[in-house]
Design a protein around this motif. Structure first.
Motif, short mmCIF file in Angstrom:
data_model
loop_
_atom_site.label_atom_id
_atom_site.label_comp_id
_atom_site.label_asym_id
_atom_site.label_seq_id
_atom_site.Cartn_x
_atom_site.Cartn_y
_atom_site.Cartn_z
N VAL A 119 0.76 -1.23 -0.08
CA VAL A 119 0.04 -0.04 0.04
C VAL A 119 0.85 1.24 -0.11
CG1 VAL A 119 -1.90 -1.16 1.14
CG2 VAL A 119 -0.17 0.08 2.59
N SER A 120 0.38 2.27 -0.75
CA SER A 120 1.44 3.58 -0.64
C SER A 120 1.04 4.54 0.38
CB SER A 120 1.33 4.00 -2.02
OG SER A 120 -0.20 4.71 -2.20
N ALA A 121 1.78 5.18 0.90
CA ALA A 121 1.96 6.05 1.90
C ALA A 121 2.85 7.31 1.37
CB ALA A 121 2.22 5.82 3.18
N GLU A 122 2.40 8.67 2.12
CA GLU A 122 3.35 9.52 1.58
C GLU A 122 3.73 10.59 2.84
OE1 GLU A 122 1.94 12.32 -1.53
OE2 GLU A 122 0.74 10.86 -2.22
N ILE A 123 4.71 11.14 2.83
CA ILE A 123 5.09 12.07 4.13
C ILE A 123 4.44 13.42 3.73
CG2 ILE A 123 7.05 13.45 4.83
CD1 ILE A 123 9.04 11.58 3.39
N ARG A 128 8.67 17.31 4.04
CA ARG A 128 9.44 16.90 2.86
C ARG A 128 10.79 17.61 2.78
NH1 ARG A 128 6.89 14.07 -2.20
NH2 ARG A 128 5.27 12.90 -1.02
N TYR A 141 12.21 15.06 7.62
CA TYR A 141 11.37 14.01 8.15
C TYR A 141 12.19 13.20 9.29
CZ TYR A 141 7.91 10.21 8.34
OH TYR A 141 6.83 9.22 8.99
N ALA A 209 6.36 4.08 7.38
CA ALA A 209 5.50 3.64 6.30
C ALA A 209 5.67 4.68 5.18
CB ALA A 209 3.99 3.67 6.82
N PRO A 210 5.81 6.13 5.38
CA PRO A 210 5.95 6.90 4.12
C PRO A 210 7.26 6.78 3.45
CG PRO A 210 5.20 8.17 6.14
CD PRO A 210 5.61 6.79 6.73
N ILE A 211 8.34 6.06 4.10
CA ILE A 211 9.55 6.11 3.35
C ILE A 211 10.01 4.83 2.97
CG2 ILE A 211 10.34 8.51 4.03
CD1 ILE A 211 11.91 7.19 6.30
N THR A 212 9.22 3.82 3.21
CA THR A 212 9.75 2.52 2.87
C THR A 212 8.43 1.77 2.30
OG1 THR A 212 10.97 0.51 3.43
CG2 THR A 212 9.36 1.39 4.95
N THR A 213 8.81 0.49 1.73
CA THR A 213 7.74 -0.26 0.98
C THR A 213 6.76 -0.77 2.41
OG1 THR A 213 9.42 -0.81 -0.65
CG2 THR A 213 6.94 -1.89 -0.84
N VAL A 214 5.41 -0.51 2.04
CA VAL A 214 4.63 -0.94 3.24
C VAL A 214 3.84 -2.18 2.74
CG1 VAL A 214 2.54 -0.58 4.73
CG2 VAL A 214 3.92 0.99 3.95
#
Lengths: 291, 414
Positions: A119-123, A128, A141, A209-214
């Motif tokens: 699943v995708s997540a963003e900072i 940023r 971050y 979560a926002p900076i690695t593959t979840v």
């Protein structure tokens, strides 16, 4: 110039080490008090990430990163009450098997709920980019993560050294039989420790979560590093884990600076060297319970 | 004494007879009623996510083929398993051919695993379709008569993106910094990239080889900043790409990030706000083509999400294999190889038909560069990419983007 870049790697490594600390310290605490090597710890890390992503969609990242560790810590209560509690005095092999099984069940459950695809997540936009101080560059971050980790460490230290809860926990680590003889039941304290450990792992997951593959197997990924940190620091040692986490981050950064191909191997080499000199880890000498 | 031993002997004999009575017919039945096909793809590790799409694609193809009468009038029995790593891939491939009675193998994404399966295929004289592996070396110096290669090779991906970048003035005289996956695929991709840079007056000022289990890229990003390149180029694979893209967005560097390899599954995982730049792809679900759109609709109906490019490649490979078996009326390796080497044309859901090139067994087909859609123009979370025009251009022969016979050292033993 070369020196500055090296220093930059060291500082970056410290930040990364601070992050490893979140996961390793909980693992170490649960071991110290309950005598259980919790192989399901990574599963709570993954859950933290997934719950955070879910909550971010509804509440925004700021609220999600605060709420998700608490939500997962509540699961930790059930985990302690219905599973761990049966194994404090049992053969450690049993708790290893049970928590290992649980880790697999959790990974499969995540696959069923959220699917195998990541699943995708963003900072959030405001965190940023990077901050440049002189010649040094920091990810905005990661500075946030570092500040939170520092606050948590301080909190845990105060909890362990300045409260009656902490006194009982520390006494329980050193002399569980004596605590029992004084008529104090360690079990409620254990619930608290498991909540704390599980919550920290979940916070680690939420932050990363926002900076690695979840993805469902992310728990297994982080467990390797967490174990290396705990083993280097010495099972059950508070300061040992802190020193080891920072050391692992820094050694990896320096290795990548000079010899990138050795980057991943460097932390295992470090573990090997430390165990050669100190078989119980850097500060692991005072654990008598399991000898 | 004698009686006891005779009884034991009888019992053992009976047990053997019983076992063979149960065991043999099952094997015979498998051979007569169904045609068994072995499918291997990584479901765990850094390629696991795209591998699970590949598995869904192959399953859908098998169902559709069985629904329309199977091959040679028999249903396909698709044996689909996790290949995990090169050693497991080879062991399972061997077992599928020797014990399970698979007549042909297909699958794989990891170039390292594909290479080991290719060796098993050659030893057993059975055909293997390497669906998702991209290393040039597989169809180059490691090529063999029994192996076919369906995905575009690294050279084509480099050419697809390189051409798009050249048109934007991002290649000539520019300083590139590459981050490369440290295994056969990455090394191979870097080699193709170096060839491209050399031919187009670009400078490679730094390269980092990165182990496939790395999840934190911050130390590498610091080295990128130290080098101050004009363009950063990602030669990574699977999860690595997702992690890099996310952390690159985190650090917010001014240097544009492009890449010579990306799978749409990894792009989706990176998230809309994180990915930017120009990348290559072999296929995308928005491609305006009737065969492709029929596949997308069937896939979405069955699995509730659009297919990823590895779902497509495994799907079309099983379909064209079935077509070949039905046409040649045989599952014999020799006959299949002869059929494909005649460069039979297949509809793979693109504007132009594709064919396996006779001398290196590469499926020659179109490729596409893509850029990323602004977040506010996306219809849904999967609508991320804007496909560029197919390469090569419509009036150029397909083979212009593939390595030529001089560039490709493939020599097949008879």
């Amino acid at each position: 110039m070369q020196f500055e870049f090296l220093l930059e790697q060291v500082v970056n490594g410290l930040v990364l080490g601070g992050y490893y600390l979140l996961i390793a310290l909980g693992l170490s605490l649960i071991f110290s008090v309950g005598g259980i090597v919790n192989l399901a710890h990574g599963a709570f890390y993954a859950l933290g990430a997934y719950v955070c992503v879910e909550l971010t969609k509804r509440l925004g990242f700021g609220a999600a990163v605060v709420i998700s560790p608490f939500a997962v810590a509540l699961l930790g209560i059930l985990f302690e009450r219905f599973i761990l509690r049966r194994f404090y005095t049992a053969d450690p092999i049993l708790s290893l098997l049970v928590t290992f099984g649980l880790a697999m069940v959790a990974e499969q459950a995540i696959r069923m709920i959220w699917g195998a695809a990541p699943v995708s997540a963003e900072i959030p936009q405001s965190f940023r980019g990077s901050v440049i101080v002189g010649d040094f560059l920091f990810s905005r971050y990661r500075l946030l993560i570092l500040a939170v980790v520092a606050a948590i460490l301080l909190g845990i230290w105060l909890l362990l050294h300045k409260t009656s809860f902490g006194r009982v926990v520390r006494a329980g680590i050193q002399r569980p039989d004596m605590v029992a003889a004084l008529g104090i039941r360690l079990q409620p304290y254990m619930t608290g420790i498991v909540m704390l450990g599980v919550g920290m792992a979940a916070l680690g997951g939420a932050f990363f979560a926002p900076i690695t593959t979840v993805h469902p197997a992310m728990g297994a990924e982080i467990m390797t590093v967490a174990f290396v940190v705990v083993v280097i620091g010495g099972l059950g040692s508070f300061w040992g884990v802190i020193i080891a986490a920072l050391l692992v981050g820094v050694v990896r950064g320096i290795a990548i600076h000079f010899e990138p191909a050795a980057g991943e191997a460097s932390i295992y080499v470090l573990m090997f060297l430390v165990l050669l000199v100190r078989p119980r880890g850097l500060l692991g000498e005072r654990i008598e319970k399991f000898e | 004494m004698i009686r006891t031993s005779r009884r034991t002997l009888l019992q053992t004999g009976a047990a053997f007879a019983g076992a063979s009575a149960l065991g043999f017919p099952a094997i015979v039945r498998a051979q007569t009623d169904k045609i068994r096909i072995g499918h291997l793809t990584p479901l765990t590790g850094f390629l696991g996510v795209i591998g699970s799409y590949a598995q869904l694609g192959a399953k859908l193809a098998a169902e559709e083929i069985n629904g329309s009468g199977g091959i040679l009038g028999k249903p396909i029995d698709l044996l689909s398993e996790d290949s995990i790593n090169p050693a497991t891939a080879a062991t399972k491939a061997q077992r599928m051919l020797e014990q399970d009675g698979a007549v042909v193998l297909l699958g794989e994404i990891s170039s390292a695993s594909s290479l080991t399966i290719m060796q098993v295929a050659e030893r057993n004289k059975k055909v293997f379709f390497s669906t998702g592996a991209r290393s040039d070396a597989l169809r180059g110096k490691n090529c063999n008569k029994y192996s076919f290669h369906c995905d575009i090779p690294n050279t084509v991906m480099v050419n697809a993106v390189g051409t798009a970048l050249s048109q934007k003035g991002m290649v000539k005289g520019k300083k590139f910094f590459t981050l490369t996956a440290d295994y056969i695929f990455g090394h191979d991709l870097l080699k193709a990239a170096k060839t491209f840079f050399g031919a187009h007056d670009a400078n490679l000022i730094g390269d980092e080889l990165i182990a496939t289990d790395v999840t934190d890229f911050s130390p590498y990003l610091l080295k990128v900043r130290q080098a101050k390149p004009d363009v950063v180029c990602c030669n990574l694979a699977g999860n690595q790409v997702t992690n890099l893209v996310k952390q690159y967005a985190e650090f917010g560097f001014p240097y544009p990030l492009v890449g010579f390899n990306l799978n749409t599954g990894d792009a989706w995982a990176a998230g809309a706000g994180n990915l930017s730049g120009t990348w290559p792809t072999v296929w995308y679900h928005t491609l305006n083509n009737p065969t492709s759109q029929a596949f997308v609709a069937a896939f979405a109906k069955k699995y509730g999400k659009p297919p990823e490019n590895h779902a497509w490649i495994d799907y079309v490979t099983l379909k064209l294999l079935a077509e070949a078996i039905n046409t040649t009326k045989s599952t014999d390796s020799g006959e299949l190889i002869a059929y494909f080497e005649k460069q039979a044309q297949f509809d793979i859901g693109k504007a132009r038909k594709a064919y396996f090139r006779s001398w290196d067994h590469q499926l020659v087909q179109e490729a596409y560069p893509f850029t990323v859609k602004p977040k506010d123009q996306m219809k849904d979370q999967w609508d991320m990419l804007v496909l560029g025009d197919a390469v090569p251009a419509a009036n150029d022969p397909l083979e212009t983007i593939y390595p030529t016979r001089e560039q490709n050292p493939c020599e097949m033993k008879a």
